[in-house]
Design an enzyme around this catalytic site. Structure first.
Site, PDB file in Angstrom:
ATOM      1  N   GLU A  92       5.947 -12.091 -14.841  1.00  0.00           N
ATOM      2  CA  GLU A  92       5.485 -10.938 -14.302  1.00  0.00           C
ATOM      3  C   GLU A  92       4.651  -9.715 -14.993  1.00  0.00           C
ATOM      4  O   GLU A  92       3.621  -9.521 -14.539  1.00  0.00           O
ATOM      5  CB  GLU A  92       6.584 -10.151 -13.689  1.00  0.00           C
ATOM      6  N   LYS A 116       5.628  -3.338  -6.119  1.00  0.00           N
ATOM      7  CA  LYS A 116       7.008  -3.039  -6.316  1.00  0.00           C
ATOM      8  C   LYS A 116       7.749  -3.712  -4.940  1.00  0.00           C
ATOM      9  O   LYS A 116       8.798  -3.993  -5.017  1.00  0.00           O
ATOM     10  CB  LYS A 116       7.431  -1.824  -7.121  1.00  0.00           C
ATOM     11  N   TRP A 173      -3.235  -2.450  -1.399  1.00  0.00           N
ATOM     12  CA  TRP A 173      -2.844  -3.620  -1.920  1.00  0.00           C
ATOM     13  C   TRP A 173      -3.340  -4.802  -0.930  1.00  0.00           C
ATOM     14  O   TRP A 173      -2.885  -4.850   0.164  1.00  0.00           O
ATOM     15  CB  TRP A 173      -1.196  -3.960  -2.132  1.00  0.00           C
ATOM     16  N   ASN A 224      -0.558   1.205   6.408  1.00  0.00           N
ATOM     17  CA  ASN A 224       0.275   0.406   5.545  1.00  0.00           C
ATOM     18  C   ASN A 224       0.885  -0.816   6.690  1.00  0.00           C
ATOM     19  O   ASN A 224       1.484  -0.274   7.223  1.00  0.00           O
ATOM     20  CB  ASN A 224       1.266   1.087   4.735  1.00  0.00           C
ATOM     21  N   GLY A 225       0.571  -1.876   6.260  1.00  0.00           N
ATOM     22  CA  GLY A 225       1.237  -2.894   7.314  1.00  0.00           C
ATOM     23  C   GLY A 225       0.055  -3.799   7.392  1.00  0.00           C
ATOM     24  O   GLY A 225      -1.014  -4.024   6.708  1.00  0.00           O
ATOM     25  N   GLU A 244      16.095 -14.729 -14.922  1.00  0.00           N
ATOM     26  CA  GLU A 244      15.439 -13.449 -14.793  1.00  0.00           C
ATOM     27  C   GLU A 244      14.481 -13.262 -16.162  1.00  0.00           C
ATOM     28  O   GLU A 244      13.640 -12.329 -15.718  1.00  0.00           O
ATOM     29  CB  GLU A 244      16.808 -12.278 -14.381  1.00  0.00           C
ATOM     30  N   CYS A 269       0.793  -1.139  -0.183  1.00  0.00           N
ATOM     31  CA  CYS A 269       0.103  -0.010   0.146  1.00  0.00           C
ATOM     32  C   CYS A 269       1.000   1.266   0.184  1.00  0.00           C
ATOM     33  O   CYS A 269       2.000   1.341   0.430  1.00  0.00           O
ATOM     34  CB  CYS A 269      -0.813   0.158   1.198  1.00  0.00           C
ATOM     35  N   HIS A 317      15.399 -34.319 -17.388  1.00  0.00           N
ATOM     36  CA  HIS A 317      15.082 -34.860 -16.272  1.00  0.00           C
ATOM     37  C   HIS A 317      13.316 -34.506 -15.497  1.00  0.00           C
ATOM     38  O   HIS A 317      13.394 -34.560 -14.390  1.00  0.00           O
ATOM     39  CB  HIS A 317      16.005 -34.647 -15.098  1.00  0.00           C
ATOM     40  N   ARG A 356       2.870   0.433  -5.347  1.00  0.00           N
ATOM     41  CA  ARG A 356       2.983  -0.466  -4.032  1.00  0.00           C
ATOM     42  C   ARG A 356       1.445  -1.110  -3.777  1.00  0.00           C
ATOM     43  O   ARG A 356       1.487  -1.657  -3.026  1.00  0.00           O
ATOM     44  CB  ARG A 356       2.944   0.599  -2.994  1.00  0.00           C
ATOM     45  N   LYS A 382      10.769 -12.114 -15.719  1.00  0.00           N
ATOM     46  CA  LYS A 382      10.086 -10.861 -16.323  1.00  0.00           C
ATOM     47  C   LYS A 382       8.635 -11.264 -17.101  1.00  0.00           C
ATOM     48  O   LYS A 382       7.766 -10.509 -17.165  1.00  0.00           O
ATOM     49  CB  LYS A 382      11.240 -10.313 -17.501  1.00  0.00           C
TER      50      LYS A 382
HETATM   51  C1  G6P Z   1       8.828  -7.573  -5.374  1.00  0.00           C
HETATM   52  C2  G6P Z   1       8.881  -6.823  -6.718  1.00  0.00           C
HETATM   53  C3  G6P Z   1       9.867  -7.560  -7.231  1.00  0.00           C
HETATM   54  C4  G6P Z   1      11.230  -7.498  -6.486  1.00  0.00           C
HETATM   55  C5  G6P Z   1      11.091  -8.030  -4.946  1.00  0.00           C
HETATM   56  C6  G6P Z   1      12.132  -7.570  -4.351  1.00  0.00           C
HETATM   57  O1  G6P Z   1       8.366  -8.963  -5.339  1.00  0.00           O
HETATM   58  O2  G6P Z   1       7.667  -7.133  -7.544  1.00  0.00           O
HETATM   59  O3  G6P Z   1      10.257  -6.910  -8.725  1.00  0.00           O
HETATM   60  O4  G6P Z   1      12.403  -7.892  -7.237  1.00  0.00           O
HETATM   61  O5  G6P Z   1      10.006  -7.609  -4.386  1.00  0.00           O
HETATM   62  O6  G6P Z   1      12.244  -6.091  -3.968  1.00  0.00           O
HETATM   63  P1  G6P Z   1      13.413  -5.507  -3.450  1.00  0.00           P
HETATM   64  O7  G6P Z   1      13.144  -4.023  -3.427  1.00  0.00           O
HETATM   65  O8  G6P Z   1      13.935  -5.984  -2.206  1.00  0.00           O
HETATM   66  O9  G6P Z   1      14.601  -5.586  -4.336  1.00  0.00           O
END
Ligand code: G6P
Length: 608
Positions: free
Chosen positions: A488, A603, A74, A100-101, A481, A2, A504, A27, A485
């Site tokens: 996501e 994020k 969120w 938030n929390g 990665e 949030c 396997h 957020r 991507k």
């Molecule tokens: C969330 C984001 C990811 C990010 C991860 C870790 O899941 O959606 O994109 O890699 O958090 O975030 P940080 O800020 O600790 O790198």
């Protein structure tokens, strides 16, 4: 997660709050709301959906006020409904807050208050806090908040207004990020400092167990007993212009294109004349480095994959015993760590709850801790202290791109520096790698110049059922990665495997609807990976190859080739990840996905 925002001052409060919330949408973005005081009464406006919808609603109704708070949500406790959207108001209409929390003992508080006749209206944990405040408030906000902080358990950043204090915003923090700012005749608070850049660069990052009073005239800080203390400001060196999308259709694309500059910037002042030097940031000695036998890399999501890249690179020249662990698991496992351990925490935001908790654990076990983060002054930076800052600038797209390349740049330098301190990195390797790293920005720019071709290849595969990404050795971590991507932002299932592992199990899934993205750079593992390409082709899987420029032979296996410039074997992850980011981006775009704010993701994840 949030995002929260508060404002008191002379500007149009609704506008400041709504624009600030828009900067927090990464957020959380399932619902949004705002509350103000107008003519001595608390008024609120809420909606399911985005901040833009809230702004339309505010415009239609001429929503105005003198002081305000806002929230973009969120959902954790309670479904995504207008009723559950913040701000929440106490039943007696005297207190309003955003949160938030997670309040862990919300049920107990609710039961206690309901027994006293307080009526609850939502399914949220947050409502317990506002009803509690309404119940105990007798005209002294500080005293009421002190009582609240003693009653609630869990994590919170709270922004609170009391109906009869139209010039005061009160905030309290434990475990969730919150930053306070002040300019002439106006005060602010936000979850993310980028929301304040337009108004001020000197801010106070709230600490745990700290509360503040924000007024037009200034800010005061208190502990949870209500005792006042002085608090120094921190200067933000980001520029407000960095938070604009410019001519790009999405922040993600803008941030992908910033990578050559970000890598160059990350190297600046850390390499010179063929040598790595981190001594300006790290006060480490050769004795320290000799003492550390183990390196624990701890992170989440993309940052975790950056550490896997680092592990693979460091293994090529150092002798450390390296582990890469997901923070949410590290916390609950009994992984020995002590004085012989360097624990490196990597977090773009510096606020990820799991990473933060893991850092506290490693510290308590006696490990030396270092953090790599993009946000100076973030919670993890303040708690761990020793840090390497990635100078990537604010990253707004939820899917990390430029911060990943900044992280792997700094991690590679860190690995080299540590090995050098231990006398394990020979001068020739150091010179070779430093010089190759200096060439990376130019190579990334040349990959970006192929954007049109990569986009065309991606569009051809936008209807696939899912994807496998395969690679061997240093081609495996960027495959991880690349798959992340794609998952996501396009919502397609994508999985990365070491190419040799396909046989396997995963191979059972292959057919003509499941393409395989094969990372197959020229080098000693080329033939082995090509064998795995052949195995996939035998199961009718279309192949997309990420290969080295000049590799004509790869054309025998597929027409879908993304050529990347040659680099040192160790640095292939730098070169491989950028085309994979573009590949994911254009698939998501073809599929009409919300690229900068993918569903269900945030994020910065400040809950466990
Ligand atoms: C969330 C984001 C990811 C990010 C991860 C870790 O899941 O959606 O994109 O890699 O958090 O975030 P940080 O800020 O600790 O790198």
């Amino acid at each position: 997660m949030c995002g929260i925002m508060g404002y008191v001052g002379f500007r149009d409060t609704t506008k400041v709050i709504l624009e600030g919330l828009a900067k927090h949408e990464y957020r959380g973005y399932d619902s949004a709301g705002i509350a103000v005081i107008r003519d001595g009464r608390i008024e609120d406006l809420r909606t399911v959906g985005r901040v833009a919808q809230l702004a339309e609603k505010a415009e239609r109704s001429g929503f105005r006020g003198d002081i305000g708070i806002g929230h973009t949500r969120w959902a954790t406790h309670g479904g995504v409904t207008e009723n559950n959207a913040h701000p929440h108001i106490s039943s007696d209409g005297r207190v309003v807050l955003v949160h938030n929390g997670i309040i862990e003992n919300a049920r107990d508080i609710r039961a206690e208050l309901e027994a006293c006749g307080v009526k609850f209206h939502t399914e949220t944990d947050t409502e317990s806090a506002v009803q509690y405040l309404g119940h105990v408030y007798d005209g002294d906000p500080k005293e009421a908040i002190v009582k609240l902080t003693k009653r609630v358990r869990g994590a919170f950043a709270l922004v609170i207004i009391f109906h009869d204090k139209p010039n005061e915003i009160w905030v309290a923090r434990k475990g969730s990020p919150l930053v306070v700012g002040h300019a002439e005749n106006e005060g602010f608070c936000a979850s993310d400092p980028t929301a304040l850049l337009e108004f001020t660069h000197d801010v106070w990052f709230m600490d745990d167990d700290e509360m503040a009073l924000i007024k037009r005239e200034g800010c005061e800080f208190f502990d949870f007993n209500g005792d006042r203390h002085e608090k120094p400001t921190m200067h933000l060196d980001w520029d407000a212009a960095m938070t604009n999308r410019g001519a790009y259709p999405h922040f993600m694309l803008k941030e992908i294109h910033e990578q050559p500059e970000v890598v160059a910037h990350t190297l600046l002042g850390r390499v010179a004349e063929g040598e790595v030097d981190l001594s300006r940031e790290l006060g480490w000695t050769a004795e320290d480095a000799a003492k550390w036998k183990k390196i624990h890399f701890i992170a989440c999501g993309t940052s975790h994959y950056a550490t896997i890249v680092a592990q693979h690179i460091m293994e090529t020249f150092g002798s450390f015993e390296i582990r890469t662990e997901v923070a949410s698991e590290y916390r609950y496992r009994n992984i020995p760590a002590g004085e012989d351990t360097l624990a490196v925490f990597v977090s773009q935001s510096g606020e990820t709850a799991d990473t933060l908790h893991a850092a506290r654990l490693a510290k308590s076990r006696g490990a030396r801790c270092l953090v790599i983060t993009n946000v100076r002054g973030s919670t993890i930076h303040r708690e761990v202290g020793e840090a390497l800052i990635t100078p990537a600038g604010p990253e707004i797209g939820v899917a990390a791109t430029k911060t990943f390349t900044a992280q792997i740049t700094i991690l590679t330098l860190l690995g080299m520096y540590l090995s050098k301190l231990r006398g394990e990195l020979d001068a020739e390797t150091e010179k070779r790698l430093v010089s190759a790293m200096m060439d990376i920005p130019g190579k990334l720019a040349s990959i970006l110049s192929q954007e049109k071709d990569i986009a065309a290849t991606a569009r051809n595969f936008a209807d696939a059922r899912g994807f496998f990404f395969i690679g061997r050795g240093l081609a495996y971590p960027p495959a991880l990665e690349g798959a992340l991507k794609l998952k996501e932002i396009s919502y397609l299932h994508a999985e990365a495997y070491p190419a040799g592992e396909m046989k396997h199990g995963p191979i059972a899934l292959l057919d003509k609807e499941l393409p395989v993205v094969a990372l197959v750079p020229k080098g000693e593992l080329w033939e082995k990976t090509v064998s795995n390409i052949e195995e996939s082709m035998a199961r009718k899987s279309p192949i997309i190859a990420v290969a080295t420029e000049g590799d004509e032979e790869i054309g025998h296996y597929t027409e879908n080739i993304i050529f990347t410039p040659e680099t040192e074997t160790e640095l292939f992850p730098f070169i491989a990840v950028v085309p994979l980011q573009l590949f994911a981006y254009y698939i998501a775009r073809q599929r009409g996905c919300d690229i900068d704010m993918p569903r269900n993701l945030a994020k910065s994840v400040t809950v466990e």
